[in-house]
Design an enzyme around this catalytic site. Structure first.
Site: not given
Ligand code: GLP
Length: 248
Positions: A67, A134, A136, A141
């Protein structure tokens, strides 16, 4: 779904790097699906170390990231393009690395092109995933329905709040993003989901409570035939010894 619980974040990152390294050893021209966020930073650091010190070779590897914020400039310090370049791509000899273009004039055609490029590459061999608080994956989402193709999505309040820590005061935080859909993610031959930190313990618990919660996008991964989840002990709720078990 195979579950590995590690004593520490460092152990989790090393075990994840072992899996990525084994994938490249078996198939030097692997197509990797890559994730951003704080969770895979240790994995990327370990891959860089192995590239420098043990000659882990990425010269035939191609990668597709899950993404990118939209809109955002490639050189914006909070863009995933910038993150990937600074944490991994500039430090290894990867053959080609793709992310959705957060500056595309026409996001819809960018999404189509991105899926076409993944298909042309033969799909993803190993998809690395993190998870949002959440549930995702990528920026898919929680919802009553999930999009198959790469698409432009509206980020939820939960995600905007969680990710606001990366944006400085006054810096505009994009509220939309381009994300791979469930088609490319589920099309991956194998999937590696990393879960780290106490703030993920609640979602991790739900992921392994024996039900497929449809409002937790990551829970649908139970339906994929080859998923390994690696958790550190905080995310696993305090289970400390290294244990490998089949969670199904
Ligand atoms: C973002 C990314 C996800 C990732 C998530 C969790 O929203 N789009 O791909 O898994 O963050 O991030 P973190 O590892 O910093 O908790």
């Amino acid at each position: 779904m195979k579950r590995i619980i590690c004593d520490s974040y460092e152990d989790m990152s090393r075990v994840a790097a072992d899996i990525v390294e084994a994938q490249i050893a078996c198939k030097p021209d692997s197509v990797l699906g890559l994730a951003t966020g704080s969770t895979p930073l240790g994995l990327y650091e370990e891959l860089v170390r192995r590239h420098r010190e043990s000659g882990l070779n990425f010269s035939k590897v191609r990668s597709f990231n899950l993404d990118e914020y939209y809109p955002i400039g490639k050189d914006h310090p909070q863009s995933y393009n910038y993150y990937m370049n600074s944490n991994l791509f500039s430090k290894i000899n990867i053959a080609a690395a793709y992310l959705p273009d957060g500056e595309a004039d026409d996001p819809m055609s960018e999404c189509k092109n991105y899926d076409a490029k993944i298909e042309e590459a033969g799909g993803i061999d190993l998809q690395v995933l993190g998870i949002g608080v959440n549930g995702h994956i990528g920026f898919n989402e929680p919802s009553v329905s999930y999009t198959i193709t790469t698409h432009l999505t509206q980020l939820t309040e939960s995600t905007l709040t969680a990710n606001s820590r990366n944006f400085t005061d006054g810096e505009a935080q994009p509220e939309t993003a381009l994300t791979m859909g469930f088609g490319a993610i589920f099309g991956a031959k194998s999937i590696l989901l990393l879960i780290s930190g106490g703030n993920k313990a609640e979602v991790a618990k739900k992921l392994f409570d024996g039900k497929i919660h449809t409002d937790i996008p990551a829970a649908l991964l139970h339906l994929h035939p080859d998923v390994t989840v690696i958790l550190d002990k905080e995310a696993a709720g305090g289970i400390s010894n290294l244990m490998i078990e089949n969670a199904n």
